[in-house]
Design a protein around this motif. Structure first.
Motif, PDB file in Angstrom:
ATOM      1  N   VAL A  46       0.849  -1.187   0.000  1.00  0.00           N
ATOM      2  CA  VAL A  46       0.000   0.000   0.000  1.00  0.00           C
ATOM      3  C   VAL A  46       0.885   1.237   0.000  1.00  0.00           C
ATOM      4  O   VAL A  46       1.748   1.395   0.868  1.00  0.00           O
ATOM      5  CB  VAL A  46      -0.922   0.004   1.236  1.00  0.00           C
ATOM      6  N   PHE A  47       0.669   2.101  -0.983  1.00  0.00           N
ATOM      7  CA  PHE A  47       1.440   3.338  -1.093  1.00  0.00           C
ATOM      8  C   PHE A  47       1.090   4.266   0.062  1.00  0.00           C
ATOM      9  O   PHE A  47      -0.082   4.487   0.380  1.00  0.00           O
ATOM     10  CB  PHE A  47       1.115   4.001  -2.428  1.00  0.00           C
ATOM     11  N   LEU A  48       2.113   4.846   0.687  1.00  0.00           N
ATOM     12  CA  LEU A  48       1.888   5.782   1.786  1.00  0.00           C
ATOM     13  C   LEU A  48       2.279   7.204   1.408  1.00  0.00           C
ATOM     14  O   LEU A  48       1.519   8.143   1.638  1.00  0.00           O
ATOM     15  CB  LEU A  48       2.671   5.355   3.029  1.00  0.00           C
ATOM     16  N   ILE A  49       3.478   7.369   0.836  1.00  0.00           N
ATOM     17  CA  ILE A  49       3.938   8.703   0.529  1.00  0.00           C
ATOM     18  C   ILE A  49       5.039   8.678  -0.518  1.00  0.00           C
ATOM     19  O   ILE A  49       5.763   7.692  -0.630  1.00  0.00           O
ATOM     20  CB  ILE A  49       4.472   9.421   1.788  1.00  0.00           C
ATOM     21  N   ARG A  50       5.126   9.736  -1.302  1.00  0.00           N
ATOM     22  CA  ARG A  50       6.237   9.988  -2.209  1.00  0.00           C
ATOM     23  C   ARG A  50       6.809  11.357  -1.891  1.00  0.00           C
ATOM     24  O   ARG A  50       6.084  12.298  -1.610  1.00  0.00           O
ATOM     25  CB  ARG A  50       5.776   9.977  -3.662  1.00  0.00           C
ATOM     26  N   ARG A  51       8.115  11.459  -1.955  1.00  0.00           N
ATOM     27  CA  ARG A  51       8.787  12.742  -1.733  1.00  0.00           C
ATOM     28  C   ARG A  51       9.878  12.882  -2.775  1.00  0.00           C
ATOM     29  O   ARG A  51      10.668  11.962  -2.964  1.00  0.00           O
ATOM     30  CB  ARG A  51       9.353  12.795  -0.314  1.00  0.00           C
ATOM     31  N   ASP A  55      12.126  18.580  -2.333  1.00  0.00           N
ATOM     32  CA  ASP A  55      11.106  18.980  -1.379  1.00  0.00           C
ATOM     33  C   ASP A  55      11.430  18.378  -0.019  1.00  0.00           C
ATOM     34  O   ASP A  55      11.086  17.236   0.253  1.00  0.00           O
ATOM     35  CB  ASP A  55       9.733  18.506  -1.860  1.00  0.00           C
ATOM     36  N   GLU A  56      12.086  19.165   0.815  1.00  0.00           N
ATOM     37  CA  GLU A  56      12.482  18.657   2.126  1.00  0.00           C
ATOM     38  C   GLU A  56      11.474  18.959   3.218  1.00  0.00           C
ATOM     39  O   GLU A  56      11.736  18.739   4.396  1.00  0.00           O
ATOM     40  CB  GLU A  56      13.848  19.233   2.526  1.00  0.00           C
ATOM     41  N   GLN A  57      10.338  19.445   2.822  1.00  0.00           N
ATOM     42  CA  GLN A  57       9.312  19.725   3.825  1.00  0.00           C
ATOM     43  C   GLN A  57       8.855  18.430   4.475  1.00  0.00           C
ATOM     44  O   GLN A  57       8.623  17.436   3.804  1.00  0.00           O
ATOM     45  CB  GLN A  57       8.095  20.377   3.160  1.00  0.00           C
ATOM     46  N   ASN A  58       8.719  18.475   5.771  1.00  0.00           N
ATOM     47  CA  ASN A  58       8.156  17.328   6.463  1.00  0.00           C
ATOM     48  C   ASN A  58       6.664  17.259   6.178  1.00  0.00           C
ATOM     49  O   ASN A  58       6.024  18.268   5.856  1.00  0.00           O
ATOM     50  CB  ASN A  58       8.407  17.431   7.963  1.00  0.00           C
ATOM     51  N   TRP A  66       6.433  12.189   8.242  1.00  0.00           N
ATOM     52  CA  TRP A  66       7.682  11.822   7.597  1.00  0.00           C
ATOM     53  C   TRP A  66       8.675  12.959   7.735  1.00  0.00           C
ATOM     54  O   TRP A  66       8.327  14.132   7.583  1.00  0.00           O
ATOM     55  CB  TRP A  66       7.448  11.529   6.112  1.00  0.00           C
ATOM     56  N   ASN A  67       9.916  12.595   8.014  1.00  0.00           N
ATOM     57  CA  ASN A  67      10.984  13.563   8.181  1.00  0.00           C
ATOM     58  C   ASN A  67      12.066  13.273   7.150  1.00  0.00           C
ATOM     59  O   ASN A  67      12.741  12.242   7.215  1.00  0.00           O
ATOM     60  CB  ASN A  67      11.560  13.467   9.607  1.00  0.00           C
ATOM     61  N   PHE A  68      12.218  14.183   6.195  1.00  0.00           N
ATOM     62  CA  PHE A  68      13.183  14.011   5.103  1.00  0.00           C
ATOM     63  C   PHE A  68      14.353  14.948   5.366  1.00  0.00           C
ATOM     64  O   PHE A  68      14.170  16.165   5.454  1.00  0.00           O
ATOM     65  CB  PHE A  68      12.501  14.347   3.780  1.00  0.00           C
ATOM     66  N   GLN A  69      15.549  14.390   5.492  1.00  0.00           N
ATOM     67  CA  GLN A  69      16.744  15.204   5.709  1.00  0.00           C
ATOM     68  C   GLN A  69      17.809  14.795   4.701  1.00  0.00           C
ATOM     69  O   GLN A  69      18.434  13.741   4.840  1.00  0.00           O
ATOM     70  CB  GLN A  69      17.253  15.024   7.139  1.00  0.00           C
ATOM     71  N   LYS A  70      18.035  15.661   3.729  1.00  0.00           N
ATOM     72  CA  LYS A  70      19.048  15.359   2.715  1.00  0.00           C
ATOM     73  C   LYS A  70      20.442  15.333   3.317  1.00  0.00           C
ATOM     74  O   LYS A  70      21.307  14.602   2.859  1.00  0.00           O
ATOM     75  CB  LYS A  70      18.973  16.388   1.578  1.00  0.00           C
ATOM     76  N   SER A  74      18.352  10.709   4.970  1.00  0.00           N
ATOM     77  CA  SER A  74      17.379   9.913   5.723  1.00  0.00           C
ATOM     78  C   SER A  74      15.959  10.353   5.404  1.00  0.00           C
ATOM     79  O   SER A  74      15.695  11.521   5.096  1.00  0.00           O
ATOM     80  CB  SER A  74      17.650  10.016   7.217  1.00  0.00           C
ATOM     81  N   PHE A  75      15.068   9.410   5.491  1.00  0.00           N
ATOM     82  CA  PHE A  75      13.645   9.674   5.235  1.00  0.00           C
ATOM     83  C   PHE A  75      12.865   8.812   6.226  1.00  0.00           C
ATOM     84  O   PHE A  75      12.385   7.732   5.898  1.00  0.00           O
ATOM     85  CB  PHE A  75      13.312   9.312   3.790  1.00  0.00           C
TER      86      PHE A  75
END
Lengths: 115, 114
Positions: A46-51, A55-58, A66-70, A74-75
């Protein structure tokens, strides 16, 4: 080469606890896409999220965030106030190719939420 | 809207035989990808089709092949089955190729090779 690491093989929590699933990725591309999928016992992903990488916005969606940190590649995925229905295997995935679907999946984290 | 359907859901074959799995994407989706899932190797990309053309192929031997029809339905074939081919084969569809579009997965075909 692209690679996704999910260091946590299995996690068990008691209902209503918060839990964070870690995802670390490797890529040499500047444009890439990150995904989270849930695989319940029924087997269907089941798809939850794409980033996308620009786009580093949480993001927050209900109890999910979701916390995306380039900077640390880490994601991470957090479930707040976990519920028994959250029990599943969660996969983090990376797609480098903008025109193809050559996804690389992490090994998955099995989350068990106990009542 | 109907989801991705895969047939058959379960299959038992003998080593050396061949097998064909079918995938019908969500209506309007033109990209179909196939994945193999095993406990040891996890989820591995097999190949991806768009407009009847194979666009990407994973690191699998030539025994694994596929095709896509004009109605976007796809089949994958595995010839000369080996015990290690026992796995859950997942099909995913999306509007178009590329990370911009979410992939929606079917329930999978569980293949057991004896």
């Amino acid at each position: 080469a692209q690679k996704v690491t999910q260091a946590q093989t299995e996690i068990s929590v008691v209902e209503k606890e918060d839990v964070t699933l870690d995802c670390v990725y490797e890529t040499r591309d500047t444009t890439y896409y990150l995904f989270w999928y849930k695989q319940p016992p029924s087997g269907e992903l089941v798809f939850l999220i794409r980033r996308n990488s620009f786009d580093e916005q949480n993001e927050i969606s209900g109890r999910y965030s979701w916390n995306f940190q380039k900077s640390t590649s880490s994601f991470n995925f957090t479930i707040t106030a976990s519920q028994v229905v959250d029990s599943a295997v969660y996969f983090c995935a990376l797609s480098e190719d903008n025109y193809g679907q050559n996804f690389v999946f992490g090994p998955g984290t099995r989350l068990s939420v106990l009542p | 809207k109907a989801g991705v359907t895969q047939t058959p859901r379960y299959l038992i074959k003998t080593r050396g035989q061949q097998v064909t799995l079918s995938c019908s994407p969500i209506s309007g989706h033109r990209s179909v990808s196939w994945y193999q899932q095993t406990p040891g190797q996890g989820l591995q990309f097999l190949f991806e089709y768009f407009s009847e053309t194979q666009r990407n192929k994973g690191n699998f031997p030539g025994r694994f092949s596929g095709r896509q029809f004009s109605n976007s339905r796809s089949e994958m074939n595995v010839s000369t089955l080996e015990l290690g081919d026992s796995a859950l084969y997942l099909c995913a569809s999306s509007l178009r190729p590329g990370g911009l579009y979410e992939q929606y997965f079917g329930p999978g075909t569980r293949l057991t090779v004896t």
